[in-house]
Design a protein around this motif. Structure first.
Motif, PDB file in Angstrom:
ATOM      1  N   UNK A   1     -20.292   5.908   1.175  1.00  0.00           N
ATOM      2  CA  UNK A   1     -19.891   6.401   2.426  1.00  0.00           C
ATOM      3  C   UNK A   1     -18.817   5.649   3.521  1.00  0.00           C
ATOM      4  N   UNK A   2     -18.134   4.792   3.336  1.00  0.00           N
ATOM      5  CA  UNK A   2     -18.180   3.892   4.370  1.00  0.00           C
ATOM      6  C   UNK A   2     -17.222   3.802   5.820  1.00  0.00           C
ATOM      7  N   UNK A   3     -16.685   5.139   6.086  1.00  0.00           N
ATOM      8  CA  UNK A   3     -15.625   5.595   6.857  1.00  0.00           C
ATOM      9  C   UNK A   3     -15.690   7.097   7.118  1.00  0.00           C
ATOM     10  N   UNK A   4     -15.213   7.557   7.683  1.00  0.00           N
ATOM     11  CA  UNK A   4     -15.764   9.554   7.906  1.00  0.00           C
ATOM     12  C   UNK A   4     -13.650   9.328   8.029  1.00  0.00           C
ATOM     13  N   UNK A   5     -13.700  11.117   7.923  1.00  0.00           N
ATOM     14  CA  UNK A   5     -12.450  11.237   8.224  1.00  0.00           C
ATOM     15  C   UNK A   5     -12.687  12.922   8.852  1.00  0.00           C
ATOM     16  N   UNK A   6     -12.304  13.488   9.636  1.00  0.00           N
ATOM     17  CA  UNK A   6     -12.025  14.274  10.319  1.00  0.00           C
ATOM     18  C   UNK A   6     -11.055  15.172   9.331  1.00  0.00           C
ATOM     19  N   UNK A   7     -11.440  16.815   9.582  1.00  0.00           N
ATOM     20  CA  UNK A   7     -10.564  18.130   8.526  1.00  0.00           C
ATOM     21  C   UNK A   7      -9.651  18.870   9.485  1.00  0.00           C
ATOM     22  N   UNK A   8      -9.176  19.718   9.475  1.00  0.00           N
ATOM     23  CA  UNK A   8      -8.129  19.957  10.562  1.00  0.00           C
ATOM     24  C   UNK A   8      -9.339  20.797  10.833  1.00  0.00           C
ATOM     25  N   UNK A   9     -10.452  21.421  10.624  1.00  0.00           N
ATOM     26  CA  UNK A   9     -11.120  22.167  11.495  1.00  0.00           C
ATOM     27  C   UNK A   9     -12.194  21.360  12.382  1.00  0.00           C
ATOM     28  N   UNK A  10     -11.883  19.681  12.509  1.00  0.00           N
ATOM     29  CA  UNK A  10     -12.124  19.271  13.151  1.00  0.00           C
ATOM     30  C   UNK A  10     -13.645  18.655  13.421  1.00  0.00           C
ATOM     31  N   UNK A  11     -13.953  18.647  11.752  1.00  0.00           N
ATOM     32  CA  UNK A  11     -15.058  18.406  11.588  1.00  0.00           C
ATOM     33  C   UNK A  11     -14.814  16.869  10.797  1.00  0.00           C
ATOM     34  N   UNK A  12     -16.303  16.122  11.319  1.00  0.00           N
ATOM     35  CA  UNK A  12     -15.582  14.876  11.556  1.00  0.00           C
ATOM     36  C   UNK A  12     -17.014  14.547   9.795  1.00  0.00           C
ATOM     37  N   UNK A  13     -16.366  14.150   8.591  1.00  0.00           N
ATOM     38  CA  UNK A  13     -17.147  13.579   7.937  1.00  0.00           C
ATOM     39  C   UNK A  13     -17.088  12.453   7.256  1.00  0.00           C
ATOM     40  N   UNK A  14     -18.251  12.090   6.327  1.00  0.00           N
ATOM     41  CA  UNK A  14     -18.735  10.999   5.937  1.00  0.00           C
ATOM     42  C   UNK A  14     -17.537  10.707   4.863  1.00  0.00           C
ATOM     43  N   UNK A  15     -17.317   9.291   4.182  1.00  0.00           N
ATOM     44  CA  UNK A  15     -16.278   9.440   3.688  1.00  0.00           C
ATOM     45  C   UNK A  15     -15.808   8.474   2.730  1.00  0.00           C
ATOM     46  N   UNK A  16     -14.640   8.233   1.876  1.00  0.00           N
ATOM     47  CA  UNK A  16     -14.799   6.947   0.999  1.00  0.00           C
ATOM     48  C   UNK A  16     -13.090   7.221   0.496  1.00  0.00           C
ATOM     49  N   UNK A  17     -12.645   6.783   1.046  1.00  0.00           N
ATOM     50  CA  UNK A  17     -10.385   6.883   0.845  1.00  0.00           C
ATOM     51  C   UNK A  17     -10.368   5.723   0.121  1.00  0.00           C
ATOM     52  N   UNK A  18     -10.140   5.266  -0.965  1.00  0.00           N
ATOM     53  CA  UNK A  18      -9.946   5.000  -2.027  1.00  0.00           C
ATOM     54  C   UNK A  18      -7.985   3.985  -2.100  1.00  0.00           C
ATOM     55  N   UNK A  19      -7.816   2.862  -2.353  1.00  0.00           N
ATOM     56  CA  UNK A  19      -6.350   2.071  -2.169  1.00  0.00           C
ATOM     57  C   UNK A  19      -5.990   3.126  -3.303  1.00  0.00           C
ATOM     58  N   UNK A  20      -4.540   3.628  -3.362  1.00  0.00           N
ATOM     59  CA  UNK A  20      -3.631   3.613  -4.168  1.00  0.00           C
ATOM     60  C   UNK A  20      -3.005   1.998  -4.319  1.00  0.00           C
ATOM     61  N   UNK A  21      -2.055   2.415  -5.667  1.00  0.00           N
ATOM     62  CA  UNK A  21      -1.266   1.631  -6.015  1.00  0.00           C
ATOM     63  C   UNK A  21      -0.302   2.570  -6.496  1.00  0.00           C
ATOM     64  N   UNK A  22       0.468   1.194  -6.224  1.00  0.00           N
ATOM     65  CA  UNK A  22       2.454   2.091  -7.094  1.00  0.00           C
ATOM     66  C   UNK A  22       2.440   1.048  -8.012  1.00  0.00           C
ATOM     67  N   UNK A  23       3.126   2.200  -8.650  1.00  0.00           N
ATOM     68  CA  UNK A  23       3.099   1.867  -9.993  1.00  0.00           C
ATOM     69  C   UNK A  23       4.597   1.739 -10.606  1.00  0.00           C
ATOM     70  N   UNK A  24       5.221   1.012 -11.113  1.00  0.00           N
ATOM     71  CA  UNK A  24       6.611   0.844 -11.398  1.00  0.00           C
ATOM     72  C   UNK A  24       6.459  -0.111 -13.141  1.00  0.00           C
ATOM     73  N   UNK A  25       8.158  -0.181 -13.244  1.00  0.00           N
ATOM     74  CA  UNK A  25       8.257  -0.947 -14.766  1.00  0.00           C
ATOM     75  C   UNK A  25       7.014  -1.794 -14.375  1.00  0.00           C
ATOM     76  N   UNK A  26       7.294  -3.375 -13.188  1.00  0.00           N
ATOM     77  CA  UNK A  26       6.362  -4.144 -13.596  1.00  0.00           C
ATOM     78  C   UNK A  26       5.124  -4.486 -14.017  1.00  0.00           C
ATOM     79  N   UNK A  27       4.369  -3.220 -13.481  1.00  0.00           N
ATOM     80  CA  UNK A  27       2.676  -3.104 -14.319  1.00  0.00           C
ATOM     81  C   UNK A  27       2.284  -2.511 -14.372  1.00  0.00           C
ATOM     82  N   UNK A  28       3.262  -1.554 -15.150  1.00  0.00           N
ATOM     83  CA  UNK A  28       2.545  -0.706 -16.012  1.00  0.00           C
ATOM     84  C   UNK A  28       1.298  -1.521 -16.839  1.00  0.00           C
ATOM     85  N   UNK A  29       1.360  -2.590 -17.821  1.00  0.00           N
ATOM     86  CA  UNK A  29       0.422  -2.900 -18.448  1.00  0.00           C
ATOM     87  C   UNK A  29      -0.640  -3.402 -17.650  1.00  0.00           C
TER      88      UNK A  29
END
Length: 366
Positions: A309-337
């Motif tokens: 859990x390298x980071x934290x996030x804050x919920x809608x109720x104000x709780x600070x939570x130990x977190x792991x947020x993974x980086x997303x990837x754009x998928x299009x015709x060029x990188x399906x393979x």
């Protein structure tokens, strides 16, 4: 040997045999419910997923989480629940998990706010809660998801690029996710940060339960309101809704850029065919395995260090939570393979069915 000694010896033998039989019975019961021995103390974990309309939960998230839990602790017992997009049902399922004695809950909330009382109930009972994919409100112990604002930014940037020079000649339609899902709000905010000032929004909707049928109806109504030829693109927050939107676009004889998210198989096929521009590929395995690791650590009383859990996030109720947020990837015709095929999410054969064979060849998916 006198009579008294003989009776004592027989009694000891009977007790020993009885204890041996009981021990065999206990071993058999343990292996039947908890798996192989020697992998850690017995641990009961509840896995609560939100719905099955989005194919990822049953096809990927559940089996990946369960496999990692069993790898980390072969003596784990997993109680599985799917809420079928019903927040009240999910609250009942949490109650059931607590009654069963689950010590950790991996929870993907249908409604992040509505589930707060259930999270509090778990906390009061000494049960740890790992928020999975969506950050539930209340005293959550850990959270794993993707950088949701970044997801929206990537979607918005892709749409701006795809619309290109047509930006000034028409309007786009924005079809966002469910208002009860905190992720949807973050996707929406990220998308607006990329779109505002560059594209004109003709109609915008927040779609309850991420329902593809609702998205289809919203798109059809917006196309009519804007006047078909003036529609230059559609922002869809996920692939399930994009399926409904693509149907509405086809009915209106429109071919315009369309976004998505989750890299569903049908979306990958639409990308190959050119009826959807892009999706967001969120590698499910690291998310699922991180959730399982968090759950086992919490169940064992082990602190979550920065590797989990390298980071934290804050919920809608104000709780600070130990977190792991993974980086997303754009998928299009060029990188399906190099993404969904390379990672084993789908095979070329699954993507390139006869209806998509020619498009696959043209896109280099082979």
């Amino acid at each position: 040997m006198n009579l008294a000694t003989r009776r004592t010896t027989m009694a000891i033998t009977v007790v020993a045999l009885a204890l041996g039989a009981a021990a065999c019975g206990s071993a058999k019961q343990s292996s039947g419910s908890g798996g192989a021995s020697g992998g850690g103390a017995a641990l009961k974990i509840g896995l609560l997923l939100p719905e099955s309309k989005t194919t990822r939960y049953e096809q990927f998230d559940r089996p990946l989480i369960e496999a990692k839990l069993k790898a980390l602790n072969p003596n784990v017992t997993i109680d599985y629940y799917n809420a079928n997009q019903d927040a009240t049902q999910q609250q009942t399922q949490v109650d059931t998990a607590l009654t069963k004695g689950d010590k950790v809950l991996i929870l993907d909330a249908v409604d992040a706010k509505a589930i707060q009382s259930s999270v509090q109930k778990a906390h009061d009972a000494g049960v740890k809660v790992v928020a999975y994919d969506r950050l539930a409100q209340g005293p959550v112990d850990a959270y794993v998801s993707f950088d949701n604002n970044k997801v929206g930014q990537l979607q918005g940037q892709a749409l701006v690029t795809a619309v290109g020079s047509k930006a000034g000649s028409g309007k786009i339609i924005m079809i966002n996710g469910s208002p009860t899902d905190p992720n949807a709000g973050q996707f929406k905010a990220g998308a607006h940060s990329a779109i505002d000032g560059k594209l004109t929004i003709g109609k915008e909707y927040d779609t309850p339960n991420w329902d593809p049928n609702n998205a289809n109806q919203e798109a059809a109504a917006a196309i009519t309101a804007i006047s078909g030829p003036s529609v230059v693109g559609v922002y869809s927050a996920n692939d399930g809704m994009a399926a409904g939107i693509a149907t509405a676009l086809k009915a209106a004889n429109l071919s315009v850029p369309l976004t998505g998210q989750d890299a569903q198989l049908d979306a990958v096929q639409r990308i190959v065919a050119g009826t959807q521009t892009m999706s967001i590929y969120k590698p499910y395995k690291p998310e699922a395995e991180t959730a399982a690791t968090m759950a086992v650590n919490l169940g064992n009383g082990t602190a979550l260090d920065s590797s989990v859990a390298p980071t934290t996030a804050t919920s809608g109720s104000g709780t600070t939570v130990k977190s792991n947020l993974i980086t997303p990837i754009v998928l299009d015709k060029t990188n399906i393979m190099t993404t969904v095929v390379k990672d084993g999410l789908y095979t070329v054969a699954q993507i390139c069915t006869p209806d998509f064979a020619a498009a696959c060849t043209a896109a280099g998916v082979k």
